[in-house]
Design a protein around this motif. Structure first.
Motif, mmCIF file in Angstrom:
data_model
loop_
_atom_site.group_PDB
_atom_site.id
_atom_site.type_symbol
_atom_site.label_atom_id
_atom_site.label_comp_id
_atom_site.label_asym_id
_atom_site.label_seq_id
_atom_site.Cartn_x
_atom_site.Cartn_y
_atom_site.Cartn_z
ATOM 1 N N LEU A 1 -10.437 -5.251 -4.171
ATOM 2 C CA LEU A 1 -9.090 -4.693 -4.122
ATOM 3 C C LEU A 1 -8.999 -3.428 -3.271
ATOM 4 C CD1 LEU A 1 -7.833 -5.246 -7.778
ATOM 5 C CD2 LEU A 1 -7.357 -6.589 -5.734
ATOM 6 N N TYR B 1 -12.447 6.063 12.206
ATOM 7 C CA TYR B 1 -11.759 6.445 10.967
ATOM 8 C C TYR B 1 -11.813 5.385 9.881
ATOM 9 C CZ TYR B 1 -9.870 9.383 14.648
ATOM 10 O OH TYR B 1 -9.740 10.199 15.720
ATOM 11 N N VAL C 1 -2.692 4.928 2.237
ATOM 12 C CA VAL C 1 -2.431 5.424 3.593
ATOM 13 C C VAL C 1 -0.940 5.326 3.928
ATOM 14 C CG1 VAL C 1 -2.904 5.023 6.044
ATOM 15 C CG2 VAL C 1 -4.766 4.923 4.391
ATOM 16 N N VAL D 1 -4.344 -4.413 8.219
ATOM 17 C CA VAL D 1 -5.078 -3.490 7.357
ATOM 18 C C VAL D 1 -6.562 -3.474 7.728
ATOM 19 C CG1 VAL D 1 -5.825 -3.050 4.990
ATOM 20 C CG2 VAL D 1 -3.463 -3.704 5.440
ATOM 21 N N TRP D 2 -7.119 -4.652 7.946
ATOM 22 C CA TRP D 2 -8.552 -4.723 8.255
ATOM 23 C C TRP D 2 -8.868 -4.178 9.637
ATOM 24 C CZ3 TRP D 2 -13.109 -5.777 5.760
ATOM 25 C CH2 TRP D 2 -12.976 -6.040 4.400
ATOM 26 N N LEU E 1 -8.896 9.400 1.080
ATOM 27 C CA LEU E 1 -8.655 8.284 0.169
ATOM 28 C C LEU E 1 -7.288 8.371 -0.499
ATOM 29 C CD1 LEU E 1 -12.184 7.848 -1.452
ATOM 30 C CD2 LEU E 1 -11.175 6.672 0.502
ATOM 31 N N PRO F 1 -12.576 9.407 6.121
ATOM 32 C CA PRO F 1 -11.212 8.930 5.880
ATOM 33 C C PRO F 1 -10.680 9.433 4.541
ATOM 34 C CG PRO F 1 -12.796 7.103 6.022
ATOM 35 C CD PRO F 1 -13.563 8.351 6.212
ATOM 36 N N MET G 1 0.446 0.617 7.877
ATOM 37 C CA MET G 1 0.101 0.345 6.480
ATOM 38 C C MET G 1 1.371 0.189 5.644
ATOM 39 S SD MET G 1 -3.102 -0.012 6.466
ATOM 40 C CE MET G 1 -3.107 -0.433 8.190
ATOM 41 N N LEU H 1 -9.320 -0.771 8.692
ATOM 42 C CA LEU H 1 -10.548 -0.575 7.906
ATOM 43 C C LEU H 1 -11.781 -0.597 8.795
ATOM 44 C CD1 LEU H 1 -9.847 -2.945 4.900
ATOM 45 C CD2 LEU H 1 -10.529 -0.580 4.646
ATOM 46 N N LEU I 1 -12.817 2.825 6.870
ATOM 47 C CA LEU I 1 -13.530 2.943 5.605
ATOM 48 C C LEU I 1 -14.869 2.207 5.659
ATOM 49 C CD1 LEU I 1 -12.574 4.502 3.193
ATOM 50 C CD2 LEU I 1 -11.666 2.405 2.198
ATOM 51 N N PRO J 1 -9.365 -2.698 -0.056
ATOM 52 C CA PRO J 1 -8.507 -2.701 1.140
ATOM 53 C C PRO J 1 -7.025 -2.599 0.795
ATOM 54 C CG PRO J 1 -10.178 -4.394 1.332
ATOM 55 C CD PRO J 1 -10.280 -3.856 -0.064
ATOM 56 N N LEU J 2 -6.610 -3.281 -0.287
ATOM 57 C CA LEU J 2 -5.195 -3.242 -0.656
ATOM 58 C C LEU J 2 -4.812 -1.871 -1.205
ATOM 59 C CD1 LEU J 2 -4.914 -6.779 -2.306
ATOM 60 C CD2 LEU J 2 -4.198 -6.079 -0.015
ATOM 61 N N TRP K 1 -6.271 0.957 -0.449
ATOM 62 C CA TRP K 1 -6.254 1.910 0.669
ATOM 63 C C TRP K 1 -4.998 1.735 1.504
ATOM 64 C CZ3 TRP K 1 -9.143 2.586 5.809
ATOM 65 C CH2 TRP K 1 -9.345 3.948 6.050
ATOM 66 N N MET K 2 -4.580 0.471 1.682
ATOM 67 C CA MET K 2 -3.337 0.179 2.407
ATOM 68 C C MET K 2 -2.174 0.953 1.772
ATOM 69 S SD MET K 2 -1.426 -3.547 2.586
ATOM 70 C CE MET K 2 -1.098 -3.693 0.817
ATOM 71 N N TRP L 1 -13.373 -12.154 2.843
ATOM 72 C CA TRP L 1 -12.641 -11.361 1.841
ATOM 73 C C TRP L 1 -11.339 -12.068 1.454
ATOM 74 C CZ3 TRP L 1 -7.744 -9.111 2.632
ATOM 75 C CH2 TRP L 1 -7.300 -8.272 1.601
#
Lengths: 280, 293
Positions: free
Chosen positions: A29, B133, A38, B124-125, A53, A51, A248, B128, B135, A31-32, A34-35, B167
């Protein structure tokens, strides 16, 4: 003594197992999450190392820009319209057919159904270029009718509805016929109510599928005022590669509705998914 | 004609007509179109359309970018299918454990990426995986691995897209595996346990044989999925860097809707179908040989 030690070991294993599940879920979860984080950051804030958080000063500016400057509200409405229409139309076309293939006797029924199941292995993209030409001849390029057309021909939906209809007792249908009910009335009053869970699942499949669909709307829509959310987002992201916070926010607007819908109805979704895929 | 027969036709005709018109006809026409030089001139005036036989295929076979797309796609399939199947099976085994609590919560959490919008999560990826920058590189830096230029270097771009696709999709296969795991007889597990078999031995000799048909089904579905990669490279890399993420479908899209070579594009589509079909048949044949029943 021995049993106690075994119990302690079992307990440790259980704790480890539960911890593993938490970690896997968090990583999945992340990535979601963080989306979302951000999307609330000030422009440029996320272009830093390490980065951040969480946003230092949460702001709705990105959302405001999306709606006011880039008119994402229109694309949202477009997507909502297209997906709702796709869902309604698909149910209208697919459900009576699935029922008929399961329960009504007519000549050629089984052979046609076998053909349909065999056709499931043909990916839709194979016919995309001729379909484009066909719709161009019909004057449907750059229209929602053109976007919707592939959703009418849902073989998987017919298959799914048929699987569930097979479980309806034929005696029940015969009894209704003896009582003088028309075939249409039988479908509406007896079959549809028993199919409710699978209809929710099917509606959800089509809605999520058409909401998330990208390649076909990208091909068939040329007027950017008609774009659906994914097509608009892809176009926007090509121009705004560096505006992470804005992108985002755009991703949140695009994914959140389907995530909420899925969470609310996930029980039906899973049931439909399993009915369609696991057989023997 | 009885009322039942009539209803049978009334209920099926709309769907069958839609399938014939918008699925079967275009799919068949794809083959015919691939024997013509349908391009932007034919699009303007059908009088310019000519039958060219196998010319499109001959030209494709002589086009290095086509072979690049085929090679890239095959790599995606060869690396991606085992990766996603293994990941989803591991997740399913974890979630199937008897001592695990709140199972529905974990199941939904791991499934969530599958229902998200592909374009949005690709965006998003892309972020990422940002070299400076992102993650992902931040996490790698914490274990001492230097920054990877995920989407900018031809050797890292394919793994980057594979990570994203894995993913996004492993939750779907996981749910199918979970259902299959529930059908594995518990007595077999108990018997093996009493015989002193460890967890891995039991997985290898009890679980795996019992769910073998599901593994085949899942891998067939995954292969078809990886053969149809399009939006991922379109959004994340635009086929680059150095054409390292041009897939067959991406090539078909550019050929058809960027350059308007609809004849060549159709030839690509037809070849893609032949490949998917061939690999599926091969798998079924292989499965039959390994487990004759």
């Amino acid at each position: 003594m021995v049993r106690e030690a075994g119990g302690a070991a079992m307990k440790a294993r259980a704790i480890l197992l539960n911890a593993a599940a938490v970690v896997v879920a968090l990583v999945t979860l992340a990535p979601l999450m963080w989306m979302v984080a951000v999307s609330f950051m000030a422009p440029g804030e996320a272009a830093a190392f390490p980065p951040p958080l969480v946003p230092a000063h949460p702001t709705l500016d990105n959302y405001r820009t999306l709606f006011e400057t880039y008119g994402i509200g229109r694309y949202f409405a477009n997507s909502l319209l297209v997906s709702s229409l796709a869902t309604g139309l698909a149910l209208l076309f697919v459900v009576p057919a699935g029922y008929a293939f399961a329960k009504l006797r007519f000549r050629g029924r089984d052979r046609i159904f076998q053909l349909l199941v065999a056709a499931l292995v043909i990916p839709g993209q194979i016919g995309m270029l001729p379909l484009f030409l066909e719709l161009k001849a019909l004057g449907l390029v750059n229209s929602y009718a053109g976007v919707l057309v592939p959703w009418l021909a849902g073989i998987f939906g017919i298959f799914l509805v048929r699987q569930y209809c097979l479980a309806i007792p034929t005696e029940m249908l015969e009894a209704a016929r003896v009582d003088g009910a028309s075939e249409g009335a039988i479908l509406r009053r007896i079959v549809l109510p028993t199919l409710q869970p699978i209809l929710v699942a099917l509606a959800l499949f089509v809605f999520l599928g058409s909401w998330n669909d990208f390649m076909w709307p990208l091909i068939i829509l040329s007027d950017d005022r008609l774009y659906t959310l994914p097509v608009a987002l892809a176009a926007l992201s090509r121009e705004h590669v560096q505006d992470n916070e804005l992108m985002m926010a755009g991703s949140v607007v695009t994914t959140l509705p389907v995530l909420i819908l899925f969470l609310a109805l996930q029980r039906y979704y899973m049931r439909g998914l399993l009915a369609g895929s696991v057989k023997g | 004609m009885t009322a039942e027969t009539r209803a049978g036709w009334v209920f099926t005709t709309p769907a069958l007509a839609a399938i014939a018109l918008f699925f079967a006809l275009p799919a068949a026409a794809s083959l015919l179109l691939s024997f013509t030089d349908f391009d932007i001139y034919a699009l303007a005036d059908l009088g310019n359309l000519r039958f060219v036989g196998l010319d499109n295929y001959a030209r494709l076979f002589g086009n290095p970018l086509f072979w690049r797309a085929v090679r890239n796609t095959l790599w995606f399939v060869v690396l991606g299918v085992p990766l996603t199947v293994a990941l989803s099976l591991a997740a399913a085994v974890l979630l199937d454990a008897r001592t695990l609590r709140w199972k529905p919560v974990w199941r939904v959490a791991l499934f969530a990426p599958y229902v998200t919008t592909l374009v949005a999560t690709a965006v998003v990826w892309r972020y990422l995986l940002h070299t400076r920058y992102g993650l992902v590189n931040y996490a790698l830096a914490s274990v001492g691995i230097g920054p990877v230029d995920w989407l900018g270097s031809p050797t890292a771009s394919m793994p980057a897209i594979l990570i994203f696709v894995a993913w996004k999709t492993f939750g779907y296969n996981m749910v199918i595996f979970l259902a299959a795991l529930q059908t594995v007889p518990q007595e077999l597990h108990e018997a093996a346990r009493i015989d002193g078999a460890g967890a891995w031995t039991r997985f290898r000799h009890v679980t795996l044989p019992a769910i073998a048909p599901t593994v085949l089904l899942v891998s067939i579905l995954s292969i078809a999925g990886f053969f149809q990669l399009f939006a991922e490279p379109y959004v994340m890399t635009q086929g680059g860097p150095d054409q390292s993420t041009v897939t067959i479908l991406y090539f078909m899209y550019e050929e058809g809707f960027k350059w308007w070579n609809l004849g060549t594009g159709s030839a690509v589509a037809f070849l893609l179908f032949v490949m998917i079909f061939g690999v599926t048949l091969l798998q079924l044949w292989f499965a039959k040989r390994v487990a004759p029943q």
